[in-house]
Design a protein around this motif. Sequence first.
Motif, mmCIF file in Angstrom:
data_model
loop_
_atom_site.group_PDB
_atom_site.id
_atom_site.type_symbol
_atom_site.label_atom_id
_atom_site.label_comp_id
_atom_site.label_asym_id
_atom_site.label_seq_id
_atom_site.Cartn_x
_atom_site.Cartn_y
_atom_site.Cartn_z
ATOM 1 N N ALA A 167 11.614 -41.154 25.630
ATOM 2 C CA ALA A 167 11.474 -40.201 26.668
ATOM 3 C C ALA A 167 10.292 -40.421 27.693
ATOM 4 O O ALA A 167 9.105 -41.236 27.385
ATOM 5 N N CYS B 69 14.288 -38.705 22.623
ATOM 6 C CA CYS B 69 14.734 -37.411 21.986
ATOM 7 C C CYS B 69 15.895 -37.343 21.506
ATOM 8 O O CYS B 69 16.968 -37.797 22.012
ATOM 9 N N ASP C 296 14.807 -33.419 26.607
ATOM 10 C CA ASP C 296 14.528 -34.543 27.518
ATOM 11 C C ASP C 296 16.171 -35.163 27.646
ATOM 12 O O ASP C 296 16.465 -36.271 26.682
ATOM 13 N N MET D 222 15.704 -34.893 30.687
ATOM 14 C CA MET D 222 14.739 -33.747 30.975
ATOM 15 C C MET D 222 15.875 -32.643 31.715
ATOM 16 O O MET D 222 16.134 -32.875 32.686
ATOM 17 N N THR E 283 8.690 -38.037 29.216
ATOM 18 C CA THR E 283 8.440 -36.459 29.279
ATOM 19 C C THR E 283 7.757 -36.127 27.778
ATOM 20 O O THR E 283 8.059 -36.734 26.968
ATOM 21 N N MET F 56 7.846 -28.511 29.952
ATOM 22 C CA MET F 56 8.150 -29.900 30.210
ATOM 23 C C MET F 56 7.354 -30.329 31.127
ATOM 24 O O MET F 56 7.173 -29.915 32.285
#
Lengths: 220, 220
Positions: free
Chosen positions: B111, B66, B101, B1, B113, B79
């Motif tokens: 991920a 990701c 990410d 991230m 996020t 994000m």
Amino acid sequence: MFKFSNLAGVPNRESMSSNNKFEKVRTFYQQLLPSMNEESWAITESVLSVRSFRKGDFIVREGSVCNYVSYLNHGLVRMYYHVDGKDKIISFCNEGNYISDYQSFLTRRPALTFIQALEDTEVVDTSFDDLQMLYKRVPESNIIGRLIAEQIFLEMCNGSNSEAKETILQRYTNLIISQPWLLQRVPQYMIASYLGITPEALSRIKSRFSKQRQPKELVM
Amino acid sequence: MFKFSNLAGVPNRESMSSNNKFEKVRTFYQQLLPSMNEESWAITESVLSVRSFRKGDFIVREGSVCNYVSYLNHGLVRMYYHVDGKDKIISFCNEGNYISDYQSFLTRRPALTFIQALEDTEVVDTSFDDLQMLYKRVPESNIIGRLIAEQIFLEMCNGSNSEAKETILQRYTNLIISQPWLLQRVPQYMIASYLGITPEALSRIKSRFSKQRQPKELVM
DNA sequence: GTTGTTCATTGACCTGGGTTAAGATGTTGC
DNA sequence: GCAACATCTTAACCCAGGTCAATGAACAAC
């Protein structure tokens, strides 16, 4: 400002067969980049130096540029900054890890943090200039540099993730599970500072928890 | 991230003389490592690819790995992660920056996020496998990789420092001073989420501030 | 022993931000 | 135009943690 744990952990031999202070650092490097050859290590080792600190000594002071990344041979330190006249602890770091105010180190600007020995501590330093020299003379050190920067980043992510997603009680219990030695080696009020609350608040949280749940299951 | 701002910023030419989608990326690389030669760039460019997203589309979803670092040619993304069913925004990223990410990217784990386009967005991707290939075939890409990891780290530091040392009002005013376009392009409640508070709280803080201080000096 | 210090705990009180709910003002689509 | 929705604001109430103060335990120095 960073703490970088070794991926696999370093065996903690109190009495090393050789009294070479750089042995543990070498193990650390070899785990990061097994293909590193003898010549590269020789160059790398040639720039290392040892410093010792007494409990309470400062390894880095707010306001002065941090000029080293330092491997902890033994000891324990805390990294923190002053905010409103109080200490806010960012991290603890014990033997087997690298410590530095990496922000200051990279930017060559005055550190925003203090790094202080909580026990007598011995470190193995690499200076900024020497590291830049290594990046030029030892090509694979760029790989190591990249891996280390990546690991530092990942550690920071873990920190932010847990700060963002977990309650203080969860973070506290995670802490005493993952690093039980912390409770033995640092006072509670520093743990509280690390968690971002006052000692009083931590005390209340613990008593609230131990009252409502299993009275003696988990030692806090 | 992570969000990685270019050191010097990239000139934002709406109509590029050539319609080469990789031109801005090249500028970005050249600023990081001016000594990069034509051959290295050719190899690097050969792995780049373009993706477009509509407002609202997800570039990264929580739970899936990701697989790219993506340079934003134009557009705006946020994000964030879900916590207790609410969004907690970690960062905004606009044209001229890299987004990923990076935690998921480096670890190859799912991920934590979401990355979502807040406007129609075009990115230039480098995949994980391609990047590993570059690290092997183009030696200086390790330097770039290290510099980028270091920059990401420094950006994260700045974020934590301001979170730790500044009040929410200070962080808000810093935000609108350093990135005034944010206020025009994202709703207030996202700013609040980014600051770690509710929209109601931000509203109160702003009114509290504008009442006690200069009534019309600072437009909020 | 006594004194002092450090640290943890507990209680009383305060406050900033969360929560809930209600308006006010856009803005979009029809 | 109108309906539906999104966004921002304000008010009332609640609560976790901060602040301040007192107490107690552990330990060191004398």
